[in-house]
Design a protein around this motif. Sequence first.
Motif, PDB file in Angstrom:
ATOM      1  N   UNK A  85      20.882 101.406 -11.827  1.00  0.00           N
ATOM      2  CA  UNK A  85      20.917 101.825 -10.421  1.00  0.00           C
ATOM      3  C   UNK A  85      20.218 100.802  -9.525  1.00  0.00           C
ATOM      4  N   UNK A  86      19.145 100.207 -10.005  1.00  0.00           N
ATOM      5  CA  UNK A  86      18.424  99.215  -9.210  1.00  0.00           C
ATOM      6  C   UNK A  86      19.274  97.959  -9.004  1.00  0.00           C
ATOM      7  N   UNK A  87      19.925  97.481 -10.067  1.00  0.00           N
ATOM      8  CA  UNK A  87      20.788  96.303  -9.942  1.00  0.00           C
ATOM      9  C   UNK A  87      21.972  96.612  -9.026  1.00  0.00           C
ATOM     10  N   UNK A  88      22.518  97.805  -9.138  1.00  0.00           N
ATOM     11  CA  UNK A  88      23.621  98.195  -8.252  1.00  0.00           C
ATOM     12  C   UNK A  88      23.164  98.247  -6.793  1.00  0.00           C
ATOM     13  N   UNK A  89      22.002  98.809  -6.558  1.00  0.00           N
ATOM     14  CA  UNK A  89      21.519  98.966  -5.194  1.00  0.00           C
ATOM     15  C   UNK A  89      21.261  97.611  -4.539  1.00  0.00           C
ATOM     16  N   UNK A  90      20.632  96.694  -5.244  1.00  0.00           N
ATOM     17  CA  UNK A  90      20.210  95.435  -4.641  1.00  0.00           C
ATOM     18  C   UNK A  90      21.285  94.360  -4.683  1.00  0.00           C
ATOM     19  N   UNK A  91      22.154  94.373  -5.699  1.00  0.00           N
ATOM     20  CA  UNK A  91      23.167  93.322  -5.832  1.00  0.00           C
ATOM     21  C   UNK A  91      24.602  93.830  -5.674  1.00  0.00           C
ATOM     22  N   UNK A  92      24.820  95.110  -5.848  1.00  0.00           N
ATOM     23  CA  UNK A  92      26.170  95.641  -5.749  1.00  0.00           C
ATOM     24  C   UNK A  92      26.962  95.560  -7.028  1.00  0.00           C
ATOM     25  N   UNK A  93      26.316  95.281  -8.169  1.00  0.00           N
ATOM     26  CA  UNK A  93      27.019  95.229  -9.451  1.00  0.00           C
ATOM     27  C   UNK A  93      27.354  96.658  -9.881  1.00  0.00           C
ATOM     28  N   UNK A  94      28.610  96.889 -10.269  1.00  0.00           N
ATOM     29  CA  UNK A  94      29.075  98.214 -10.672  1.00  0.00           C
ATOM     30  C   UNK A  94      28.968  98.334 -12.190  1.00  0.00           C
ATOM     31  N   UNK A  95      28.417  99.465 -12.657  1.00  0.00           N
ATOM     32  CA  UNK A  95      28.279  99.716 -14.091  1.00  0.00           C
ATOM     33  C   UNK A  95      29.213 100.867 -14.468  1.00  0.00           C
ATOM     34  N   UNK A  96      30.245 100.522 -15.203  1.00  0.00           N
ATOM     35  CA  UNK A  96      31.249 101.496 -15.602  1.00  0.00           C
ATOM     36  C   UNK A  96      30.681 102.421 -16.680  1.00  0.00           C
ATOM     37  N   UNK A  97      30.794 103.726 -16.448  1.00  0.00           N
ATOM     38  CA  UNK A  97      30.290 104.696 -17.397  1.00  0.00           C
ATOM     39  C   UNK A  97      28.971 105.300 -16.999  1.00  0.00           C
ATOM     40  N   UNK A  98      28.292 104.753 -16.000  1.00  0.00           N
ATOM     41  CA  UNK A  98      27.041 105.340 -15.517  1.00  0.00           C
ATOM     42  C   UNK A  98      27.387 106.541 -14.640  1.00  0.00           C
ATOM     43  N   UNK A  99      26.988 107.725 -15.078  1.00  0.00           N
ATOM     44  CA  UNK A  99      27.373 108.956 -14.386  1.00  0.00           C
ATOM     45  C   UNK A  99      26.537 109.231 -13.149  1.00  0.00           C
ATOM     46  N   UNK A 100      25.506 108.448 -12.901  1.00  0.00           N
ATOM     47  CA  UNK A 100      24.626 108.704 -11.755  1.00  0.00           C
ATOM     48  C   UNK A 100      24.310 107.385 -11.045  1.00  0.00           C
ATOM     49  N   UNK A 101      25.357 106.640 -10.705  1.00  0.00           N
ATOM     50  CA  UNK A 101      25.168 105.331 -10.084  1.00  0.00           C
ATOM     51  C   UNK A 101      24.962 105.503  -8.582  1.00  0.00           C
ATOM     52  N   UNK A 102      23.723 105.790  -8.196  1.00  0.00           N
ATOM     53  CA  UNK A 102      23.354 105.958  -6.784  1.00  0.00           C
ATOM     54  C   UNK A 102      22.318 104.913  -6.400  1.00  0.00           C
ATOM     55  N   UNK A 103      22.121 104.780  -5.094  1.00  0.00           N
ATOM     56  CA  UNK A 103      21.054 103.906  -4.618  1.00  0.00           C
ATOM     57  C   UNK A 103      19.710 104.475  -5.046  1.00  0.00           C
ATOM     58  N   UNK A 104      18.759 103.565  -5.275  1.00  0.00           N
ATOM     59  CA  UNK A 104      17.466 104.014  -5.765  1.00  0.00           C
ATOM     60  C   UNK A 104      16.306 103.476  -4.925  1.00  0.00           C
ATOM     61  N   UNK A 105      16.518 102.373  -4.195  1.00  0.00           N
ATOM     62  CA  UNK A 105      15.445 101.774  -3.396  1.00  0.00           C
ATOM     63  C   UNK A 105      15.742 101.833  -1.902  1.00  0.00           C
ATOM     64  N   UNK A 106      17.003 101.720  -1.515  1.00  0.00           N
ATOM     65  CA  UNK A 106      17.368 101.770  -0.101  1.00  0.00           C
ATOM     66  C   UNK A 106      17.883 103.166   0.257  1.00  0.00           C
ATOM     67  N   UNK A 107      18.083 103.386   1.540  1.00  0.00           N
ATOM     68  CA  UNK A 107      18.585 104.673   2.004  1.00  0.00           C
ATOM     69  C   UNK A 107      20.046 104.841   1.593  1.00  0.00           C
ATOM     70  N   UNK A 108      20.472 106.083   1.446  1.00  0.00           N
ATOM     71  CA  UNK A 108      21.837 106.353   0.990  1.00  0.00           C
ATOM     72  C   UNK A 108      22.884 105.833   1.976  1.00  0.00           C
ATOM     73  N   UNK A 109      22.537 105.777   3.256  1.00  0.00           N
ATOM     74  CA  UNK A 109      23.483 105.284   4.244  1.00  0.00           C
ATOM     75  C   UNK A 109      23.391 103.798   4.494  1.00  0.00           C
TER      76      UNK A 109
END
Length: 285
Positions: free
Chosen positions: A120-144
Amino acid sequence: MSVLHSAPRIASNEGRLDALAKALGSMLLDSLEDHGEIILTVKRENIEDALRLLRDDHAYQQLVEIAGVDYPGRAERFEVVYMLLSLTENHRVMVKVSTDEATPVPTVTTLWPVAGWLEREVFDLYGVIFEGNSDLRRILTDYGFEGHPFRKDFPLTGYTELRYSEEERRVVYEPVELAQDFRTFDFMSPWEGADYVLPGDEKADSPPVDDPKTTEKASETGAGAKTDAKAAEKVSDAAPAEKDSGVEDAGAPDPTEDRKDREEREASGRDTKGATEPDEKESGE
């Protein structure tokens, strides 16, 4: 009391790189040892199988960290780096895969549940998508939040900013207000110089004088005995006399003490002796 443990105090890399490369086989793209660390680059689609093999067959039980790296000049600009630790052998290994903005990376939450937070941290900061992660949400920045901070593709001066409001007890969006205009600072090197003319240096580019004037003799400077004699001459006849000449000037006023016909002025002040001198009775005299 001494404690015996099977893990060595200092793990060695001797022979380990070849053994891991042989075990990974066709899943491996590159392997090297750099700065005392073993780095393995595997195919993106085989990352789950490769990490499972390292965990089960080579005792790298712990996933310490998942980090992202951005190389904007590459076709697959992002690298996802997995740090593994062997608790029993006291050894670390680094595994990497490459991807781009649109291609997902298989999740490893099936191997380590803690990978969910790290992905989730790598996705939030870099935008890398992880296939199969059932809870891929932002973790450090705001949801919007729009974009990904570590891509550095957001404007320096935006349109809205978000902050947590103590009054409203929530995250609020507001127009950006800058305390001062954005300024560009020129950290000029004193050796290289500036590309523009600094104030006061307008004459720096003027051509040099072909025949500069020099003074090689004392006569050209104006100094000498003749100049010294002229400087010693008396400038004014009205200079102060060293003694009284006895000659009276008719236009000069009489001294004050010589005005005998002037009446003595009456004093208008009162005596303040009592205020400044002690009383004889109080002083005991």
